[in-house]
Design an enzyme around this catalytic site. Structure first.
Site, PDB file in Angstrom:
ATOM      1  N   SER A 148     -22.111 -41.256 -17.327  1.00 32.88           N
ATOM      2  CA  SER A 148     -22.691 -40.188 -18.156  1.00 32.88           C
ATOM      3  C   SER A 148     -24.216 -40.143 -18.073  1.00 32.88           C
ATOM      4  O   SER A 148     -24.888 -41.179 -18.136  1.00 32.88           O
ATOM      5  CB  SER A 148     -22.277 -40.377 -19.620  1.00 32.88           C
ATOM      6  OG  SER A 148     -22.942 -39.424 -20.427  1.00 32.88           O
ATOM      7  N   SER A 175     -25.869 -38.454 -20.352  1.00 33.08           N
ATOM      8  CA  SER A 175     -26.338 -38.129 -21.711  1.00 33.08           C
ATOM      9  C   SER A 175     -27.279 -39.180 -22.305  1.00 33.08           C
ATOM     10  O   SER A 175     -28.266 -38.807 -22.955  1.00 33.08           O
ATOM     11  CB  SER A 175     -25.146 -37.888 -22.633  1.00 33.08           C
ATOM     12  OG  SER A 175     -24.480 -36.715 -22.224  1.00 33.08           O
ATOM     13  N   THR A 187     -16.883 -36.586 -24.528  1.00 37.86           N
ATOM     14  CA  THR A 187     -16.635 -36.070 -23.187  1.00 37.86           C
ATOM     15  C   THR A 187     -15.248 -36.478 -22.719  1.00 37.86           C
ATOM     16  O   THR A 187     -14.447 -37.021 -23.492  1.00 37.86           O
ATOM     17  CB  THR A 187     -17.780 -36.504 -22.230  1.00 37.86           C
ATOM     18  OG1 THR A 187     -17.624 -35.821 -20.990  1.00 37.86           O
ATOM     19  CG2 THR A 187     -17.794 -38.020 -21.994  1.00 37.86           C
ATOM     20  N   LYS A 190     -12.028 -34.393 -25.561  1.00 40.10           N
ATOM     21  CA  LYS A 190     -12.499 -33.199 -26.283  1.00 40.10           C
ATOM     22  C   LYS A 190     -11.419 -32.568 -27.171  1.00 40.10           C
ATOM     23  O   LYS A 190     -11.717 -32.048 -28.235  1.00 40.10           O
ATOM     24  CB  LYS A 190     -13.070 -32.167 -25.307  1.00 40.10           C
ATOM     25  CG  LYS A 190     -14.406 -32.612 -24.689  1.00 40.10           C
ATOM     26  CD  LYS A 190     -14.999 -31.533 -23.795  1.00 40.10           C
ATOM     27  CE  LYS A 190     -16.254 -32.037 -23.093  1.00 40.10           C
ATOM     28  NZ  LYS A 190     -16.867 -31.003 -22.231  1.00 40.10           N
ATOM     29  N   ASP A 202     -20.701 -26.379 -25.337  1.00 42.02           N
ATOM     30  CA  ASP A 202     -20.625 -26.120 -23.880  1.00 42.02           C
ATOM     31  C   ASP A 202     -20.923 -24.653 -23.560  1.00 42.02           C
ATOM     32  O   ASP A 202     -21.634 -24.346 -22.600  1.00 42.02           O
ATOM     33  CB  ASP A 202     -19.243 -26.496 -23.329  1.00 42.02           C
ATOM     34  CG  ASP A 202     -19.119 -27.988 -23.049  1.00 42.02           C
ATOM     35  OD1 ASP A 202     -20.158 -28.656 -22.852  1.00 42.02           O
ATOM     36  OD2 ASP A 202     -17.973 -28.489 -23.016  1.00 42.02           O
ATOM     37  N   ALA A 246      -9.587 -22.680 -14.831  1.00 43.51           N
ATOM     38  CA  ALA A 246      -9.125 -22.316 -16.174  1.00 43.51           C
ATOM     39  C   ALA A 246      -8.899 -23.564 -17.027  1.00 43.51           C
ATOM     40  O   ALA A 246      -7.925 -23.665 -17.758  1.00 43.51           O
ATOM     41  CB  ALA A 246      -7.842 -21.490 -16.085  1.00 43.51           C
ATOM     42  N   ALA A 296     -13.746 -26.209 -19.612  1.00 42.22           N
ATOM     43  CA  ALA A 296     -15.080 -25.631 -19.399  1.00 42.22           C
ATOM     44  C   ALA A 296     -14.988 -24.123 -19.179  1.00 42.22           C
ATOM     45  O   ALA A 296     -15.863 -23.366 -19.624  1.00 42.22           O
ATOM     46  CB  ALA A 296     -15.751 -26.309 -18.212  1.00 42.22           C
TER      47      ALA A 296
HETATM   48  P1  NAP Z   1     -10.392 -29.516 -16.552  1.00 40.71           P
HETATM   49  O1  NAP Z   1     -10.058 -29.000 -17.901  1.00 40.71           O
HETATM   50  O2  NAP Z   1      -9.715 -30.730 -16.032  1.00 40.71           O
HETATM   51  O3  NAP Z   1     -10.159 -28.305 -15.502  1.00 40.71           O
HETATM   52  C1  NAP Z   1     -10.304 -28.523 -14.132  1.00 40.71           C
HETATM   53  C2  NAP Z   1     -10.170 -27.196 -13.383  1.00 40.71           C
HETATM   54  O4  NAP Z   1     -10.386 -27.447 -11.974  1.00 40.71           O
HETATM   55  C3  NAP Z   1      -8.795 -26.555 -13.501  1.00 40.71           C
HETATM   56  O5  NAP Z   1      -8.942 -25.144 -13.458  1.00 40.71           O
HETATM   57  C4  NAP Z   1      -8.097 -27.063 -12.231  1.00 40.71           C
HETATM   58  O6  NAP Z   1      -7.035 -26.240 -11.789  1.00 40.71           O
HETATM   59  C5  NAP Z   1      -9.241 -26.975 -11.248  1.00 40.71           C
HETATM   60  N1  NAP Z   1      -9.024 -27.825 -10.082  1.00 40.71           N
HETATM   61  C6  NAP Z   1      -9.091 -29.169 -10.009  1.00 40.71           C
HETATM   62  N2  NAP Z   1      -8.811 -29.597  -8.755  1.00 40.71           N
HETATM   63  C7  NAP Z   1      -8.559 -28.482  -8.017  1.00 40.71           C
HETATM   64  C8  NAP Z   1      -8.200 -28.258  -6.664  1.00 40.71           C
HETATM   65  N3  NAP Z   1      -8.045 -29.283  -5.787  1.00 40.71           N
HETATM   66  N4  NAP Z   1      -8.030 -26.992  -6.233  1.00 40.71           N
HETATM   67  C9  NAP Z   1      -8.183 -25.947  -7.104  1.00 40.71           C
HETATM   68  N5  NAP Z   1      -8.510 -26.093  -8.408  1.00 40.71           N
HETATM   69  C10 NAP Z   1      -8.689 -27.354  -8.863  1.00 40.71           C
HETATM   70  O7  NAP Z   1     -11.969 -29.828 -16.421  1.00 40.71           O
HETATM   71  P2  NAP Z   1     -13.188 -29.132 -17.222  1.00 40.71           P
HETATM   72  O8  NAP Z   1     -13.526 -29.954 -18.386  1.00 40.71           O
HETATM   73  O9  NAP Z   1     -12.861 -27.693 -17.418  1.00 40.71           O
HETATM   74  O10 NAP Z   1     -14.378 -29.337 -16.157  1.00 40.71           O
HETATM   75  C11 NAP Z   1     -14.397 -28.588 -14.960  1.00 40.71           C
HETATM   76  C12 NAP Z   1     -15.695 -28.843 -14.215  1.00 40.71           C
HETATM   77  O11 NAP Z   1     -16.797 -28.414 -15.016  1.00 40.71           O
HETATM   78  C13 NAP Z   1     -15.946 -30.331 -13.908  1.00 40.71           C
HETATM   79  O12 NAP Z   1     -16.540 -30.412 -12.633  1.00 40.71           O
HETATM   80  C14 NAP Z   1     -16.946 -30.739 -14.959  1.00 40.71           C
HETATM   81  O13 NAP Z   1     -17.790 -31.803 -14.537  1.00 40.71           O
HETATM   82  C15 NAP Z   1     -17.744 -29.447 -15.109  1.00 40.71           C
HETATM   83  N6  NAP Z   1     -18.412 -29.356 -16.415  1.00 40.71           N
HETATM   84  C16 NAP Z   1     -19.761 -29.275 -16.413  1.00 40.71           C
HETATM   85  C17 NAP Z   1     -20.438 -29.189 -17.597  1.00 40.71           C
HETATM   86  C18 NAP Z   1     -21.940 -29.090 -17.580  1.00 40.71           C
HETATM   87  O14 NAP Z   1     -22.567 -29.340 -18.612  1.00 40.71           O
HETATM   88  N7  NAP Z   1     -22.524 -28.714 -16.457  1.00 40.71           N
HETATM   89  C19 NAP Z   1     -19.727 -29.177 -18.828  1.00 40.71           C
HETATM   90  C20 NAP Z   1     -18.333 -29.248 -18.801  1.00 40.71           C
HETATM   91  C21 NAP Z   1     -17.682 -29.342 -17.579  1.00 40.71           C
HETATM   92  P3  NAP Z   1      -5.533 -26.497 -12.359  1.00 40.71           P
HETATM   93  O15 NAP Z   1      -5.490 -25.876 -13.713  1.00 40.71           O
HETATM   94  O16 NAP Z   1      -4.678 -25.795 -11.363  1.00 40.71           O
HETATM   95  O17 NAP Z   1      -5.325 -27.980 -12.383  1.00 40.71           O
END
Ligand code: NAP
Length: 272
Positions: free
Chosen positions: A14, A16, A61, A65, A101, A128, A131
């Protein structure tokens, strides 16, 4: 002496603590912000113990969440719509939850793409997960006329669309070229492009010259998607700024001072 921290499992990666540590020193606040590794089974008990240990609150995190949402005594309307909590504030013996977020996503977008306007046109979100839901809520609240989610697992996109109302819809990956042609904003909310993950495969040639491309992935700071956007002369918005901006409301609630996101902060957090 105010105390706060970030709860995750694992938590060693992290950024943070480095981020909040910068603000504590910059603003000369007497406080500490520490990483708190907590396994899922221990999460509810660990959170309930923190106020007794003198904590003012905490960030939450992966993977906690949704569990944080459940442990709160009160949750604000924004976190209710997102269905997840990333910021806990302890006050008067109660645990209050919010989700910053979406705020961080929008503040970063306005910072790095100042010419972008919500009413400029539709947004396409790739992914989806949690985030994506936070970003979708932020965009429709800001006035974006249509938000379309495209996800590997279509049902997750359809579920978000069904819960957020008519401004949000789900589409299949075969519709991506047509969606890109009319999008004012394209956002990668998947984990593709992260260190150790394959790149997000997408052809940006259909995008208009004014389309803004954003990536929530922040490690690496410049993902293959953002590099491709820059190569086409498109405005590219990285994920690190979202991480910085989403931390602002929590810091203010725990330590009593509103911090600002600056270039030195960004450099410090990136460790360069
Ligand atoms: P999550 O709930 O686990 O969702 C992951 C997403 O990625 C889902 O839509 C998943 O699709 C897709 N995915 C994963 N592997 C894939 C693959 N091989 N091919 C196609 N789609 C794939 O995670 P999250 O919390 O939403 O986070 C998503 C991203 O945002 C992460 O990289 C995280 O680090 C980033 N993030 C950044 C911030 C920031 O402050 N910049 C804040 C929050 C999150 P499926 O539904 O089909 O599994």
């Amino acid at each position: 002496m105010a105390l706060a921290g970030v709860i995750g499992w694992p938590i060693s990666h992290s950024k943070s603590p480095r981020l909040h540590g910068f603000w504590l020193a910059e603003l000369k606040v007497a406080g500490y912000y520490i990483p708190l590794p907590v396994a899922p089974a221990d999460f509810p008990d660990a959170v309930r113990m923190l106020p007794k240990l003198g904590f003012a609150g905490a960030n939450v995190t992966i993977p906690h969440k949704e569990a944080a949402f459940a442990v709160c005594d009160s949750v604000d309307p924004l976190a209710q719509r997102i269905g997840a909590v990333n910021t806990l504030v302890f006050r008067d013996g109660t645990i209050h939850g919010t989700n910053t977020d979406g705020y961080g996503f929008l503040a970063n977008l306005q910072d790095l793409a100042p010419a972008w306007r919500p009413e400029a046109g539709p947004a396409v979100l790739l992914g989806a997960g949690g985030a994506a839901r936070a970003a979708a809520v932020a965009l429709i609240d800001a006035g974006v006329p249509k938000v379309t989610l495209v996800n590997r697992t279509f049902e997750r996109a359809a579920a978000i669309a069904a819960s957020l109302g008519p401004a949000v819809e789900a589409a299949g990956s075969d519709q991506v070229p047509g969606l890109l042609a009319t999008a004012a904003l394209v956002v990668n909310t998947t984990s593709l492009g992260m260190v150790g993950q394959p790149a997000l495969e997408i052809d940006l040639s259909a995008c208009a010259a004014t389309t803004v491309i954003a990536d929530l992935v922040y490690a690496p700071p410049e993902t293959p998607l953002l590099a491709a956007a820059k190569a086409r002369g498109l405005v590219a918005v990285d994920g690190i700024g979202m991480l910085l901006h989403q931390a602002v409301p929590g810091f203010e609630a725990w330590f009593g001072v509103r911090p600002t996101v600056t270039a030195p902060l960004r450099t410090h957090v990136l460790g360069v």
